[in-house]
Structure formats: structure tokens, C-alpha cells
Design a protein around this motif. Sequence first.
Motif, PDB file in Angstrom:
ATOM      1  N   ALA A  19      -3.340  -8.493   7.329  1.00  0.00           N
ATOM      2  CA  ALA A  19      -4.728  -8.168   7.678  1.00  0.00           C
ATOM      3  C   ALA A  19      -5.412  -9.304   8.441  1.00  0.00           C
ATOM      4  O   ALA A  19      -6.251  -9.057   9.308  1.00  0.00           O
ATOM      5  N   ASP A  46     -11.742  -9.462   9.112  1.00  0.00           N
ATOM      6  CA  ASP A  46     -10.331  -9.566   8.718  1.00  0.00           C
ATOM      7  C   ASP A  46     -10.197 -10.078   7.286  1.00  0.00           C
ATOM      8  O   ASP A  46      -9.374  -9.595   6.517  1.00  0.00           O
ATOM      9  N   GLU A  49     -11.112  -7.400   4.811  1.00  0.00           N
ATOM     10  CA  GLU A  49     -10.036  -6.415   4.716  1.00  0.00           C
ATOM     11  C   GLU A  49      -8.886  -6.977   3.883  1.00  0.00           C
ATOM     12  O   GLU A  49      -8.295  -6.281   3.060  1.00  0.00           O
ATOM     13  N   ALA A  51      -9.084  -9.139   1.504  1.00  0.00           N
ATOM     14  CA  ALA A  51      -9.513  -9.139   0.102  1.00  0.00           C
ATOM     15  C   ALA A  51      -9.402  -7.747  -0.499  1.00  0.00           C
ATOM     16  O   ALA A  51      -8.994  -7.569  -1.642  1.00  0.00           O
ATOM     17  N   ARG A  52      -9.761  -6.721   0.284  1.00  0.00           N
ATOM     18  CA  ARG A  52      -9.689  -5.334  -0.207  1.00  0.00           C
ATOM     19  C   ARG A  52      -8.256  -4.919  -0.474  1.00  0.00           C
ATOM     20  O   ARG A  52      -7.974  -4.168  -1.389  1.00  0.00           O
ATOM     21  N   GLN A  53      -7.347  -5.373   0.396  1.00  0.00           N
ATOM     22  CA  GLN A  53      -5.966  -4.916   0.311  1.00  0.00           C
ATOM     23  C   GLN A  53      -5.134  -5.670  -0.715  1.00  0.00           C
ATOM     24  O   GLN A  53      -4.055  -5.211  -1.068  1.00  0.00           O
TER      25      GLN A  53
ATOM     26  N   ARG B  18     -12.183   2.081  -7.247  1.00  0.00           N
ATOM     27  CA  ARG B  18     -12.381   1.588  -5.880  1.00  0.00           C
ATOM     28  C   ARG B  18     -13.497   2.347  -5.186  1.00  0.00           C
ATOM     29  O   ARG B  18     -14.288   1.791  -4.421  1.00  0.00           O
ATOM     30  N   ASN B 302      -1.565   0.809  -2.164  1.00  0.00           N
ATOM     31  CA  ASN B 302      -2.381   0.481  -0.994  1.00  0.00           C
ATOM     32  C   ASN B 302      -2.957   1.715  -0.304  1.00  0.00           C
ATOM     33  O   ASN B 302      -4.015   1.637   0.326  1.00  0.00           O
ATOM     34  N   VAL B 305      -6.319   2.512  -1.765  1.00  0.00           N
ATOM     35  CA  VAL B 305      -7.362   1.610  -1.270  1.00  0.00           C
ATOM     36  C   VAL B 305      -7.869   2.077   0.096  1.00  0.00           C
ATOM     37  O   VAL B 305      -9.069   2.134   0.356  1.00  0.00           O
ATOM     38  N   ARG B 324      -7.456   0.137  13.036  1.00  0.00           N
ATOM     39  CA  ARG B 324      -6.170  -0.503  13.261  1.00  0.00           C
ATOM     40  C   ARG B 324      -5.209   0.400  12.524  1.00  0.00           C
ATOM     41  O   ARG B 324      -5.449   0.709  11.362  1.00  0.00           O
TER      42      ARG B 324
END
Lengths: 63, 401
Positions: A19, A46, A49, A51-53, B18, B302, B305, B324
Motif C-alpha cells: 500500500a 497511502d 490505507e 493501516a486499514r489493510q 469494520r 483482506n 476490509v 488502485r
Amino acid sequence: MKIEVNYQTCESNGLCVGAAPEVFDLDDDDNLHLLLDTMTPDIADDVREAARQCPRNAITFGG
Amino acid sequence: MAMSTAIVIVGAGLGGARLVADLRSGGYDGELVLIGKESHIPYDRPPLSKSVLTGEAVKADLHPESFYIDNKVDLRIGTKATAIDPVARTVTVESHDGVVEKLYFGTLVLATGLEARSLPIADGKDGVTTLRTFDDAVALRAEIDGARTAVVVGAGFIGCEVAASLEARGLDVTVVEPNRAPLALALGEQVGAMVGRILVARGVELRTGVGVAGITGDSRATGVTLTDGTELPADIVVLGIGSVPVVDYLEGSGIALADRGNGGGIACDQVGRTSVPDVYALGDVANWRDSMGTPSRVEHWNSVVEQSSKVARAILDIDEPAARPAVPYFWSDQFDVKIQALGHPSPDDEVHVVSDDGTKFVVYYSRDGVLTAVVGAGKAGAVMKLRGKLQEPTPVSDLLD
């Protein structure tokens, strides 16, 4: 704002590298390294993102 | 009577938790209800077959209780949805002590996940279990101390992780798998066998190409009989034979389910909308369409999320940022080796072994010369660096020496 990684919780999934490759890097032993440790506008999206993933919620920023 | 504007989320797992975060951070200030069948605040499932089972972790909560208070969530755990009425816009719920209630919704999100499959021959026997919930993990952990032998049925991700954890706790473990290699359906036989080496090197006995004919013992399991006649002693039997979407409460609701052939579950579009307006679904229970309109139901962490983020934006009518392309990812931890898959590995793809030291490896998958996936064991850096190559079609020949 500082970018922080909880290295105890980090399991080297490496989603953060995907990310935000400008901020996070995994070395040959799969240890995580922070290339940048301060949030700036150009990397903020970035890092958020990343951190979220993170499956371990190991990335935080603030303070 | 004024129409409810509440957002009601049925299912308090990763998806539900989430979505709460994504809705509040997306600016939603209104009523938010989160309903969970289990008697626990939302927790993460990956640790159940690992640190919770081995005893290294006592819980796997996704957030502390204060998170739900701070985010003004009406959290109802130990409460099961039993019916949905999209016309009246109600969810009927029953609490663990039998109290039935009808909750009105403005928007409904279904995130009820999966239920583990069992075997008819297992019914009613003590010592035979599946592993899906926190309570399953705690109960199984309690059995370990008095046990010597364990048989794990199914060498999928759950089966392999449980086998590794039980072996690490000192049990003699045998894994029984009808396919010719572990993880054959997810990774194909060749790479599945490479993962199998990790288990075998640490003492797990792997019996492939054979199934379970019966479980011996009266009220309590004492062993497993295989289809080739072999009898294995077993103080503990764990079934890791797959799971099914939880959709029983949708009967009569008109909310459409996807064909089994496409993965089953609740049929959704690219952002989680179901066949009924203002009703969404996400997570393991939901069958989404990709950008080409192809339906599939994915059970990876994932993906939940990603979906939560899309559902929140769809509900709040916020534009998607320039996307992306998301590269699918899943991982499995067996002993201290992390197996990772980026992309869409298929058992029918061509496999290129890039590096292999007998334990750690990196493999590329390709179809018609194009890279489809990268799978690695203990090589997170090497795997992740290829993520960019999976965001657009890349000839695998470009990457091979």
C-alpha cells in the motif's frame, strides 16, 4: 504526526509494503522497516490505507 | 410514524466491526445497531487456530468495549436474527434468553459469515469438533492437556493451522486429506505438497488420498477409521472440511442468494447491494461481482476490509476514489512459517518455482503466459514486491530468468 509500528504485533504480512512502498519495507529476513516516520500530505493516503489493510492493526499515526 | 433511518448491521464479526469504523469515519452520525449471535464482542478469527488455540492469547477482540461506546453503537451480542421483512423494514431478533424483538431499519447490512460443516458420523460424539468460533477454540484448547493423539480431518487452511498448533502443543497429530496434497483446492497439488513439507518436518503425519469412513467410540471419540481400513487412535478429532454461508434467517425475505456454482451466499453487486433496496451484504456470506461483473464469494480477511470501505461509501453516497486495483491476498501461518498468496492462484495454472530451500519458497502462477499469482512461504518481502506486477497483466517470462 508520527507513523508508528507495533513491532510486537507485526507479523510481516507486508500489506503495508504493497500500500505504501515509500514508507514501509521488508528486508531479506522479513523484518519491517520504516523508511519515513512522519506523516506528510503526499504520503497520508497511502499510510492510512496501509493501516486499514494491516491484519494485525499494527500501524498507527498521531500524537 | 416516521421511517427509521437507523443503519442496522446483522453480524458482529470482522465485517460488522469494520463497517462501524468506516461509517463513523465517513461522517455518519446517526443511529447504528450492531447485532451478533455469539456472546462476545467482535473478535478476529485468524488467531483462533493459532495463538488462541495454543494459549498464547486469551482473546482476539478487534476493539475494546470502549470503541462501541465511543462510537455510539447499540451493540447487541448474544442476539440472533431470525427473519427480515424488507417491506415493513424490520429485522426480527431473538436474544439468548429468548426475548424476541422487531427492530426497524433505514439501511440493513448483512454480515453473518459462515458456519463450519460437520459430518453426520460425528453427531453427538464428545471429542469431535469444528473450529469457527472463539468458544470452539477455547473448548478445544481445554481438551489439549488431557490428550495425546489428534486427528485433523481436512488439510485446508484451518486443518493445517490446527494441526500445526496441536503438534506444537505436544500432541501426536495426523491430518487426513482425500486430495493428494494439502491445500490442493486453493494452491494446486504441487505447491500444496510444498506446504505439506512444513507440517511433516515438524512431526505432523500427513495421510493424503484417503478419507474418513467412521469415528470410533460411543459417547466419546476414541479414534478415526479411514477409507483404506487404517484405524488411527484419536483423543481429539477436529473437522476442517469447509463451511457454508449463514442465510437461514433470510427465508421468505426475497433477498436473493447466488447460485452454488458461483460460490453461493447472498447475491450482491460491485459495492454490496443485494436484490432488495437499502439492504447490503459483505464478508464471508456475501457473493460480490468484480469489475467485469463476474460473481464470486471470497473468504479472505483482506477482502472484507475492502468491502467494508465500499459499502460504507455506497451507503453514505460518497464517491469511490480513483481505484488502485485491489490485488487479492490471503495468508496462513503454520508453525512459524507464513504462507502468503497474492493474486488468483488456480490449481490449473502453470507453476514456476522461483526459489525453494526445502521449507521457504516463492512460486509464480501463470495462465496463457500471464502472471496470475505469487505464492510464498517465509518470503514476505519477495512476495509483496510483486504486487505491482499483479495490478495489470504481466508476462511471466518478464519475471523469470
